[in-house]
Design a protein around this motif. Structure first.
Motif, mmCIF file in Angstrom:
data_model
loop_
_atom_site.group_PDB
_atom_site.id
_atom_site.type_symbol
_atom_site.label_atom_id
_atom_site.label_comp_id
_atom_site.label_asym_id
_atom_site.label_seq_id
_atom_site.Cartn_x
_atom_site.Cartn_y
_atom_site.Cartn_z
ATOM 1 N N UNK A 117 6.745 -98.764 -8.396
ATOM 2 C CA UNK A 117 7.960 -97.996 -8.661
ATOM 3 C C UNK A 117 7.634 -96.546 -9.001
ATOM 4 N N UNK A 118 6.543 -96.307 -9.711
ATOM 5 C CA UNK A 118 6.132 -94.927 -9.972
ATOM 6 C C UNK A 118 5.944 -94.168 -8.658
ATOM 7 N N UNK A 119 5.212 -94.776 -7.720
ATOM 8 C CA UNK A 119 4.961 -94.065 -6.456
ATOM 9 C C UNK A 119 6.249 -93.876 -5.667
ATOM 10 N N UNK A 120 7.117 -94.884 -5.670
ATOM 11 C CA UNK A 120 8.382 -94.761 -4.943
ATOM 12 C C UNK A 120 9.230 -93.627 -5.515
ATOM 13 N N UNK A 121 9.259 -93.527 -6.826
ATOM 14 C CA UNK A 121 10.072 -92.492 -7.485
ATOM 15 C C UNK A 121 9.520 -91.093 -7.231
ATOM 16 N N UNK A 122 8.193 -90.950 -7.289
ATOM 17 C CA UNK A 122 7.588 -89.634 -7.040
ATOM 18 C C UNK A 122 7.839 -89.211 -5.600
ATOM 19 N N UNK A 123 7.674 -90.124 -4.648
ATOM 20 C CA UNK A 123 7.913 -89.789 -3.246
ATOM 21 C C UNK A 123 9.374 -89.419 -3.017
ATOM 22 N N UNK A 124 10.284 -90.166 -3.623
ATOM 23 C CA UNK A 124 11.708 -89.852 -3.482
ATOM 24 C C UNK A 124 12.009 -88.470 -4.059
ATOM 25 N N UNK A 125 11.373 -88.124 -5.185
ATOM 26 C CA UNK A 125 11.568 -86.797 -5.782
ATOM 27 C C UNK A 125 11.094 -85.709 -4.839
ATOM 28 N N UNK A 126 9.921 -85.900 -4.230
ATOM 29 C CA UNK A 126 9.401 -84.883 -3.313
ATOM 30 C C UNK A 126 10.315 -84.720 -2.100
ATOM 31 N N UNK A 127 10.865 -85.827 -1.597
ATOM 32 C CA UNK A 127 11.814 -85.722 -0.486
ATOM 33 C C UNK A 127 13.053 -84.943 -0.908
ATOM 34 N N UNK A 128 13.530 -85.229 -2.111
ATOM 35 C CA UNK A 128 14.739 -84.576 -2.606
ATOM 36 C C UNK A 128 14.515 -83.076 -2.803
ATOM 37 N N UNK A 129 13.381 -82.717 -3.388
ATOM 38 C CA UNK A 129 13.092 -81.302 -3.624
ATOM 39 C C UNK A 129 12.768 -80.561 -2.330
ATOM 40 N N UNK A 130 12.086 -81.239 -1.401
ATOM 41 C CA UNK A 130 11.730 -80.603 -0.138
ATOM 42 C C UNK A 130 12.920 -80.288 0.730
ATOM 43 N N UNK A 131 13.984 -81.089 0.605
ATOM 44 C CA UNK A 131 15.273 -80.847 1.261
ATOM 45 C C UNK A 131 15.188 -80.866 2.788
ATOM 46 N N UNK A 170 13.162 -87.411 5.054
ATOM 47 C CA UNK A 170 12.084 -88.283 4.598
ATOM 48 C C UNK A 170 10.758 -87.837 5.191
ATOM 49 N N UNK A 171 9.886 -87.331 4.336
ATOM 50 C CA UNK A 171 8.531 -86.954 4.734
ATOM 51 C C UNK A 171 7.521 -87.495 3.735
ATOM 52 N N UNK A 183 5.138 -91.513 9.784
ATOM 53 C CA UNK A 183 6.433 -91.629 10.442
ATOM 54 C C UNK A 183 6.508 -92.872 11.327
ATOM 55 N N UNK A 184 7.528 -92.949 12.196
ATOM 56 C CA UNK A 184 7.752 -94.141 13.017
ATOM 57 C C UNK A 184 6.574 -94.452 13.936
#
Length: 347
Positions: free
Chosen positions: A255-269, A272-273, A297-298
Motif C-alpha cells: 500500500x505504501x508503494x501504491x500510494x506513492x505511485x498514485x501521488x506521483x501520477x497526481x502531481x505529474x498531471x 498513469x506513468x 506500460x501496456x
C-alpha cells in the motif's frame, strides 16, 4: 557434534567480519581513497584484470551514423538530470556512510550547498551493501555527466526526515503518527528510496528522444541502464515484503508503494506513468497478472516524463514554476531555472 559446532562458530565469525566491514565503510572518507573493504577478494599476481580496455581493434564501437559527439541542444536535458543524480548520491551516500559528496568527491558539487537533513540510516547488512553500492554508483553518474556535457552547481536538496514525512502524508491524505522517518530502519529507507531512482528512469527515457550526439546517447543509455537496475533492486527487495505491515502503522509495504505511485501520477498531471507493486489485472503485464515487480506500460516499456512533469513531483507542488519539497529553492540548470516563477529565479 564437533563438526556442527565448528560450522556454527565459523558462520558466526563470518557474520561478525561482515558487520565489522560495514562499520569500517561507515567511517568518513575522501576522494583520495576509500577504506579497505575486507570482504573484497584478494587479487593474486596471476589474476586477470577486471578493467575493460576499449582501445584494441576488436573492441572499438561501430562508427556513429552522425559523427557529432554532443550537439548543443543535448546539453540542457542531460544537465537537468544532474538534479536527480545529486539527490540520489546524497541520499544513498549519507544513508550508508553518514557522509556525502562533500567528503567523497567535493569537486563534483561545483560549489553547491550541502543537503539538508541527510543522515546515516540504521540498515541491515544486505540493505547496507545495496545502498552503499548505489551511493558510489551515483558518484560515477555525476562525474560522467559533468565530463561529457559540463556540470551545474548542486542545488539545495532537502533530505530531512520531515520532508519525507510530508511526502508520505500527502500520499495517504492524512498525517501518519508518528511521522514517517526514512532513517530508522531498512524497510523505511527502501520505501523512501522507492521515491527517487524511478523518476530518473522516466527522465532518461524522455530525454533520449530529444538528444542526437553519439556520446550523449551513449551516456544516457548507460545512465538509464543502471538507474533501471537500481529501481528494479529496490522494487524487488520491497516485493519480498509485499504483505508485511510497516511498524508502527497498520499499512502494508504494497500500500505504501501504491500510494506513492498514485501521488506521483497526481502531481505529474499527465496520466498513469507510475505503478506500485500491485495493480489491477488490466494494468499488469499483458493484462494477465496483478503483481507488478516493474512499472511499465501496456507493452512493458518504461514510461517517459518531461522535466516539467518531474519538477511538479519533486517540488511536491504539482507546479513546475513553484519550488518546494526536495528542492526548496528550485532545481538547477537552464531548463529548471527558466521554468521558475520570477521571484525564485534570483535565488
Amino acid at each position: 557434534m564437533a563438526s556442527s559446532s565448528g560450522a556454527i562458530t565459523w558462520c558466526a565469525a563470518f557474520l561478525l567480519l561482515l558487520a565489522c566491514s560495514c562499520s569500517a565503510w561507515a567511517l568518513p572518507f575522501s576522494a583520495a581513497g576509500h577504506p579497505f573493504d575486507p570482504t573484497c577478494p584478494r587479487k593474486g599476481p596471476s589474476a586477470p584484470s577486471l578493467f575493460t580496455d576499449y582501445s584494441g581493434p576488436l573492441c572499438k564501437p561501430s562508427p556513429p551514423h552522425i559523427p557529432v559527439a554532443v550537439f548543443p541542444y543535448d546539453v540542457d536535458p542531460i544537465q537537468f538530470a544532474l538534479n536527480l543524480e545529486f539527490t540520489e548520491a546524497e541520499f544513498f551516500l549519507h544513508g550508508a556512510f553518514g557522509v556525502g559528496l562533500d567528503e567523497v568527491a567535493p569537486e563534483l558539487a561545483l560549489g553547491g550547498p550541502r543537503p539538508i537533513g541527510a543522515r546515516k540510516a540504521k540498515l541491515d547488512v544486505v540493505t547496507w551493501r545495496v545502498i552503499a553500492e548505489f551511493g558510489l554508483e551515483e558518484v560515477g553518474h555525476v562525474r560522467a555527466i559533468e565530463r561529457t556535457v559540463g556540470g551545474i552547481p548542486r542545488p539545495l536538496i532537502d533530505l530531512s526526515a520531515h520532508n519525507f514525512a510530508r511526502v508520505m502524508d500527502m500520499a495517504f491524505g492524512y498525517h501518519l503518527n508518528p511521522p514517517f522517518d526514512p532513517y530508522i530502519d531498512s524497510t523505511n529507507f527502501m520505501l523512501a528510496s522507492y521515491m527517487i531512482p524511478y523518476l530518473g528512469i522516466n527522465g532518461y527515457v524522455g530525454a533520449n528522444t530529444i538528444i542526437d550526439g553519439y556520446k550523449s546517447k551513449r551516456l544516457v543509455a548507460g545512465l538509464l541502464g543502471v538507474e533501471a537496475g537500481q529501481d528494479a533492486v529496490i522494487r524487488g527487495l520491497l516485493f519480498e515484503r509485499l504483505g508485511e505491515t510497516v511498524p508502527p502503522y497498520n499499512i502494508t509495504v504494497a500500500e505504501f508503494t501504491d500510494r506513492v505511485s498514485a501521488l506521483r501520477n497526481r502531481l505529474g498531471r499527465c496520466g498513469v506513468k507510475d505503478e506500485g507493486l500491485t495493480v489491477p489485472r488490466e494494468l499488469g503485464a499483458e493484462g494477465a497478472i496483478c503483481t507488478n515487480v516493474l512499472s511499465a506500460d501496456r507493452d512493458s516499456l518504461s514510461y517517459p516524463r518531461t522535466p516539467a512533469e518531474l519538477l511538479r513531483i519533486l517540488y511536491l507542488t504539482g507546479n513546475e514554476h513553484v519550488p518546494g519539497a526536495f528542492f526548496p529553492k528550485g532545481a538547477n540548470g537552464r531548463i529548471a531555472r527558466e521554468l521558475l516563477c520570477p521571484p525564485h529565479r534570483l535565488n
